[in-house]
Design a protein around this motif. Structure first.
Motif, PDB file in Angstrom:
ATOM      1  N   LEU A  84      20.900 -66.396 -13.652  1.00 44.22           N
ATOM      2  CA  LEU A  84      19.942 -66.898 -14.668  1.00 44.22           C
ATOM      3  C   LEU A  84      19.827 -68.287 -14.923  1.00 44.22           C
ATOM      4  N   PRO A  85      18.824 -68.749 -14.879  1.00 46.49           N
ATOM      5  CA  PRO A  85      18.594 -70.424 -15.382  1.00 46.49           C
ATOM      6  C   PRO A  85      18.761 -70.416 -16.862  1.00 46.49           C
ATOM      7  N   ARG A  86      19.274 -71.380 -17.334  1.00 48.55           N
ATOM      8  CA  ARG A  86      19.501 -71.719 -18.892  1.00 48.55           C
ATOM      9  C   ARG A  86      17.994 -71.459 -19.419  1.00 48.55           C
ATOM     10  N   CYS A  87      18.195 -70.336 -20.707  1.00 49.06           N
ATOM     11  CA  CYS A  87      17.112 -70.155 -21.256  1.00 49.06           C
ATOM     12  C   CYS A  87      17.260 -69.639 -22.918  1.00 49.06           C
ATOM     13  N   VAL A  88      16.436 -69.402 -23.413  1.00 50.01           N
ATOM     14  CA  VAL A  88      16.721 -68.883 -24.806  1.00 50.01           C
ATOM     15  C   VAL A  88      16.134 -67.620 -24.789  1.00 50.01           C
ATOM     16  N   LEU A  89      17.142 -66.682 -25.692  1.00 47.72           N
ATOM     17  CA  LEU A  89      16.634 -65.333 -25.961  1.00 47.72           C
ATOM     18  C   LEU A  89      16.404 -65.372 -27.443  1.00 47.72           C
ATOM     19  N   ALA A  90      14.992 -65.062 -27.659  1.00 48.09           N
ATOM     20  CA  ALA A  90      14.315 -65.028 -29.148  1.00 48.09           C
ATOM     21  C   ALA A  90      14.266 -63.266 -29.501  1.00 48.09           C
ATOM     22  N   VAL A  91      15.067 -62.871 -30.442  1.00 46.57           N
ATOM     23  CA  VAL A  91      15.075 -61.556 -30.969  1.00 46.57           C
ATOM     24  C   VAL A  91      14.502 -61.606 -32.359  1.00 46.57           C
ATOM     25  N   VAL A  92      13.334 -60.737 -32.461  1.00 44.17           N
ATOM     26  CA  VAL A  92      12.750 -60.629 -33.762  1.00 44.17           C
ATOM     27  C   VAL A  92      13.786 -59.693 -34.674  1.00 44.17           C
ATOM     28  N   VAL A  93      14.452 -59.958 -35.620  1.00 48.75           N
ATOM     29  CA  VAL A  93      15.360 -59.285 -36.281  1.00 48.75           C
ATOM     30  C   VAL A  93      14.827 -58.846 -37.647  1.00 48.75           C
ATOM     31  N   ALA A  94      13.719 -59.223 -38.172  1.00 50.72           N
ATOM     32  CA  ALA A  94      13.286 -58.700 -39.473  1.00 50.72           C
ATOM     33  C   ALA A  94      11.868 -59.111 -39.529  1.00 50.72           C
ATOM     34  N   THR A  95      10.864 -58.329 -40.308  1.00 49.85           N
ATOM     35  CA  THR A  95       9.616 -58.896 -40.543  1.00 49.85           C
ATOM     36  C   THR A  95       9.249 -58.136 -41.963  1.00 49.85           C
ATOM     37  N   GLU A  96       8.058 -58.619 -42.281  1.00 52.53           N
ATOM     38  CA  GLU A  96       7.485 -58.374 -43.552  1.00 52.53           C
ATOM     39  C   GLU A  96       6.215 -58.418 -43.616  1.00 52.53           C
ATOM     40  N   GLY A  97       5.456 -57.450 -44.177  1.00 51.33           N
ATOM     41  CA  GLY A  97       3.968 -57.651 -44.206  1.00 51.33           C
ATOM     42  C   GLY A  97       3.349 -57.497 -42.806  1.00 51.33           C
ATOM     43  N   SER A  98       2.209 -58.051 -42.412  1.00 51.10           N
ATOM     44  CA  SER A  98       1.394 -57.888 -41.345  1.00 51.10           C
ATOM     45  C   SER A  98       2.089 -58.976 -40.169  1.00 51.10           C
ATOM     46  N   THR A  99       2.467 -58.439 -39.191  1.00 52.20           N
ATOM     47  CA  THR A  99       3.085 -59.035 -37.947  1.00 52.20           C
ATOM     48  C   THR A  99       2.763 -58.568 -36.612  1.00 52.20           C
ATOM     49  N   TYR A 100       2.611 -59.212 -35.757  1.00 47.97           N
ATOM     50  CA  TYR A 100       2.206 -58.824 -34.331  1.00 47.97           C
ATOM     51  C   TYR A 100       3.189 -58.176 -33.555  1.00 47.97           C
ATOM     52  N   ARG A 101       4.473 -58.524 -34.001  1.00 48.92           N
ATOM     53  CA  ARG A 101       5.812 -57.749 -33.257  1.00 48.92           C
ATOM     54  C   ARG A 101       6.718 -57.253 -34.387  1.00 48.92           C
ATOM     55  N   LYS A 102       7.510 -56.381 -33.986  1.00 51.65           N
ATOM     56  CA  LYS A 102       8.157 -55.667 -34.887  1.00 51.65           C
ATOM     57  C   LYS A 102       9.802 -56.060 -34.693  1.00 51.65           C
ATOM     58  N   LEU A 135       5.161 -63.416 -29.336  1.00 53.08           N
ATOM     59  CA  LEU A 135       5.512 -63.268 -30.725  1.00 53.08           C
ATOM     60  C   LEU A 135       4.220 -62.847 -31.325  1.00 53.08           C
ATOM     61  N   SER A 136       3.094 -63.613 -31.062  1.00 56.36           N
ATOM     62  CA  SER A 136       2.085 -63.487 -32.007  1.00 56.36           C
ATOM     63  C   SER A 136       0.925 -63.389 -31.129  1.00 56.36           C
ATOM     64  N   GLY A 137      -0.412 -63.585 -31.475  1.00 56.86           N
ATOM     65  CA  GLY A 137      -1.521 -63.265 -30.847  1.00 56.86           C
ATOM     66  C   GLY A 137      -1.759 -64.895 -30.234  1.00 56.86           C
ATOM     67  N   GLY A 138      -0.766 -66.118 -30.407  1.00 58.83           N
ATOM     68  CA  GLY A 138      -0.722 -67.220 -29.692  1.00 58.83           C
ATOM     69  C   GLY A 138      -0.582 -68.198 -30.925  1.00 58.83           C
ATOM     70  N   CYS A 139      -0.779 -67.790 -32.192  1.00 62.86           N
ATOM     71  CA  CYS A 139      -0.721 -68.907 -33.282  1.00 62.86           C
ATOM     72  C   CYS A 139       0.650 -69.316 -33.411  1.00 62.86           C
ATOM     73  N   GLU A 167      11.072 -63.066 -38.908  1.00 63.45           N
ATOM     74  CA  GLU A 167      12.417 -63.565 -38.743  1.00 63.45           C
ATOM     75  C   GLU A 167      12.871 -63.550 -37.201  1.00 63.45           C
ATOM     76  N   LEU A 168      13.408 -64.521 -36.736  1.00 63.08           N
ATOM     77  CA  LEU A 168      14.100 -64.604 -35.414  1.00 63.08           C
ATOM     78  C   LEU A 168      15.290 -65.198 -35.342  1.00 63.08           C
ATOM     79  N   LEU A 169      16.057 -64.814 -34.423  1.00 62.11           N
ATOM     80  CA  LEU A 169      17.200 -65.398 -33.890  1.00 62.11           C
ATOM     81  C   LEU A 169      17.134 -65.981 -32.412  1.00 62.11           C
ATOM     82  N   LEU A 170      17.179 -67.024 -32.407  1.00 63.69           N
ATOM     83  CA  LEU A 170      17.179 -67.570 -31.025  1.00 63.69           C
ATOM     84  C   LEU A 170      18.538 -68.159 -30.585  1.00 63.69           C
TER      85      LEU A 170
END
Length: 320
Positions: A26-44, A61-65, A109-112
């Motif tokens: 695996l080349p060097r990369c970042v794994l982003a994990v959605v750890v918490a959400t509140e209200g309306s979000t694209y991912r959970k 993570l979103s519709g691109g925004c 909220e994400l942990l990268l």
């Protein structure tokens, strides 16, 4: 350098992320994990995004925004080699006018975390396909642990201590079993993979094998079906050989097994004829789990429309 995106262009959902993470080395990369959400979000919570040092992001993570901010934060994580807790708040009017402009009114909220071939978290995620779930505990400083029924993993912090600790349960991609093949197989495989499903096919007739090369596994011996049903974790099965006696044998196996959702391709009269051939006990076990004719009524005709209707029915299952 390995390109993690080349092998996943026909995949979607968690399946695409896991395939990207199986790139070896695996080349060097970042794994982003959605750890918490509140209200309306694209991912959970539990959603994963892979952001490589070189190449395109895998996952949304979103519709691109929000992607530009996420990618900028990931570049910082790669440069510094330290985890980062990222909080994106789109609830205020300022964000609507000067920020993401999404208007979604939510918090994500994400942990990268930086990952490479030696990361224990990578080893844990690579085992997710062999287990139904992976339990994760993550801290804002990047420390964490993972466990499933095949093992456990731990890793230390990579950033300074910070408040924040989250427990997540990741569910493995849904697994579909196709009992038989036909003209619907190729579009069904493509749609299933795009929606994140893993697909295995049982088909002994050589004329269909060329259309099944994209399956996660092709079983050419129908005698394997009882063992597959006993040892594999299938969320659903579709009986679809277009051959009466083959479908009857497949229904007998499905009725004796524990798969909770079984689809049968073909018209009502054919369904009734097949069910009439089953022993009363097997028929009683199968009927509560059977969708026949399989698929939602979406309109259209031909293999592609039938494949779409089947996938729509699978996606609409309770709990999917």
């Amino acid at each position: 350098m390995n390109d993690i995106t080349g092998a996943v262009q026909d995949d979607g959902g968690l399946r695409a992320v896991l395939r990207a993470l199986r790139t070896s080395p695996l080349p060097r990369c970042v794994l982003a994990v959605v750890v918490a959400t509140e209200g309306s979000t694209y991912r959970k919570p539990g959603a994963l995004i892979v952001l490589p040092a070189q190449g395109a992001r895998v996952g949304w993570l979103s519709g691109g925004c929000l992607e530009a901010e996420l990618e900028a934060a990931a570049a910082d994580v790669l440069r510094e080699g330290r985890a980062r807790h990222l909080r994106m708040d789109t609830r205020g009017d300022d964000d609507l006018l000067f920020g993401s402009a999404s208007g979604c009114r939510g918090v994500v909220e994400l942990l990268l975390m930086p990952v490479d071939e030696t990361s224990p978290l990578l080893a844990a995620l690579r085992r997710l396909d062999t287990s139904a779930r992976l339990e994760l505990t993550l801290s804002a400083d990047g420390a964490g642990e993972a466990a499933n029924d095949t093992g456990s993993w731990q890793w230390p912090a990579s950033a300074t201590s910070a408040p924040g600790r989250w427990s997540l349960s990741l569910r493995a991609p849904e697994r579909l079993l196709l009992l038989g093949a036909g003209p619907e197989s190729m579009p069904l495989l493509r749609l299933a993979h795009l929606l994140g499903w893993s697909v295995e096919v049982v088909e002994s007739r050589a004329r269909w094998h060329a259309a099944l090369t994209s399956a996660d596994a092709l079983h050419r011996d129908t005698a394997e079906v009882p063992a597959l049903l006993e040892t594999r974790r299938f969320a659903a099965a579709v009986v679809m050989s277009h051959h009466f006696s083959r479908d009857l044998a497949a229904l007998r196996h499905a009725a004796a097994g524990e798969i909770g959702w079984v689809g049968l391709l073909g018209p009502i009269a054919r369904r009734d004829a097949l069910l009439a051939e089953l022993d009363a006990d097997l028929r009683a076990r199968l009927l509560p789990r059977l969708q026949a004719p399989v698929g939602l009524r979406l309109g259209g005709e031909g293999p592609e429309a039938i494949a779409l209707s089947i996938m729509a029915a699978l996606q609409s299952r309770s709990g999917t």
